[in-house]
Design a protein around this motif. Sequence first.
Motif, PDB file in Angstrom:
ATOM      1  N   GLN A  92       0.806  -1.214   0.000  1.00  0.00           N
ATOM      2  CA  GLN A  92       0.000   0.000   0.000  1.00  0.00           C
ATOM      3  C   GLN A  92       0.843   1.270   0.000  1.00  0.00           C
ATOM      4  O   GLN A  92       0.299   2.361  -0.118  1.00  0.00           O
ATOM      5  CB  GLN A  92      -0.939   0.013   1.205  1.00  0.00           C
ATOM      6  N   VAL A 132      -0.514   1.979  -6.247  1.00  0.00           N
ATOM      7  CA  VAL A 132      -1.556   1.342  -5.438  1.00  0.00           C
ATOM      8  C   VAL A 132      -2.409   2.407  -4.754  1.00  0.00           C
ATOM      9  O   VAL A 132      -3.637   2.288  -4.695  1.00  0.00           O
ATOM     10  CB  VAL A 132      -0.942   0.364  -4.419  1.00  0.00           C
ATOM     11  N   LYS A 133      -1.776   3.466  -4.245  1.00  0.00           N
ATOM     12  CA  LYS A 133      -2.533   4.555  -3.625  1.00  0.00           C
ATOM     13  C   LYS A 133      -3.441   5.227  -4.646  1.00  0.00           C
ATOM     14  O   LYS A 133      -4.612   5.507  -4.376  1.00  0.00           O
ATOM     15  CB  LYS A 133      -1.582   5.588  -3.017  1.00  0.00           C
ATOM     16  N   TYR A 192      -4.601   3.963  -7.499  1.00  0.00           N
ATOM     17  CA  TYR A 192      -5.643   3.031  -7.926  1.00  0.00           C
ATOM     18  C   TYR A 192      -6.729   2.907  -6.861  1.00  0.00           C
ATOM     19  O   TYR A 192      -7.920   2.883  -7.180  1.00  0.00           O
ATOM     20  CB  TYR A 192      -5.020   1.666  -8.209  1.00  0.00           C
ATOM     21  N   ASN A 193      -6.337   2.852  -5.608  1.00  0.00           N
ATOM     22  CA  ASN A 193      -7.292   2.766  -4.511  1.00  0.00           C
ATOM     23  C   ASN A 193      -8.194   4.003  -4.479  1.00  0.00           C
ATOM     24  O   ASN A 193      -9.412   3.882  -4.354  1.00  0.00           O
ATOM     25  CB  ASN A 193      -6.557   2.602  -3.186  1.00  0.00           C
ATOM     26  N   GLU A 194      -7.586   5.185  -4.592  1.00  0.00           N
ATOM     27  CA  GLU A 194      -8.366   6.418  -4.544  1.00  0.00           C
ATOM     28  C   GLU A 194      -9.275   6.565  -5.756  1.00  0.00           C
ATOM     29  O   GLU A 194     -10.383   7.085  -5.652  1.00  0.00           O
ATOM     30  CB  GLU A 194      -7.445   7.622  -4.431  1.00  0.00           C
ATOM     31  N   PHE A 211     -11.398   2.108  -5.829  1.00  0.00           N
ATOM     32  CA  PHE A 211     -11.972   1.426  -4.665  1.00  0.00           C
ATOM     33  C   PHE A 211     -12.758   2.369  -3.762  1.00  0.00           C
ATOM     34  O   PHE A 211     -13.811   2.004  -3.273  1.00  0.00           O
ATOM     35  CB  PHE A 211     -10.888   0.715  -3.858  1.00  0.00           C
TER      36      PHE A 211
END
Length: 101
Positions: A37, A42-43, A45-47, A50
């Motif tokens: 993370q 990844v940060k 894509y998450n924001e 997800f």
Amino acid sequence: HSSRRRAAMTRAGIDYRFPTDRQPAYLSLIKGELPIQKFRFVKWYNEKYFVPGTFRPVLHTIAVVMTIGYFIDYHYHLKYLQHSRKLKHLQEKYSDAPAEH
């Protein structure tokens, strides 16, 4: 006797199947950030996907699995094709040879 007590506790709003903070036990095992993370991608894509709760990560997962499957299948297809070419070459090479008894 215990069923009356259990009913009285659930009527009072106390449910002993979960802790008092109402969090399932498996969430208490996850503490802090996972090492993956910390990556910028990844940060991002998450924001982007997800947090808003979009369906796109499911489609991305399907696309990645299909792509990996295609490359694995392609590798073995080429391997089989190479084997069949060698077999055909060997059959042509040794079919003209005189029979040995």
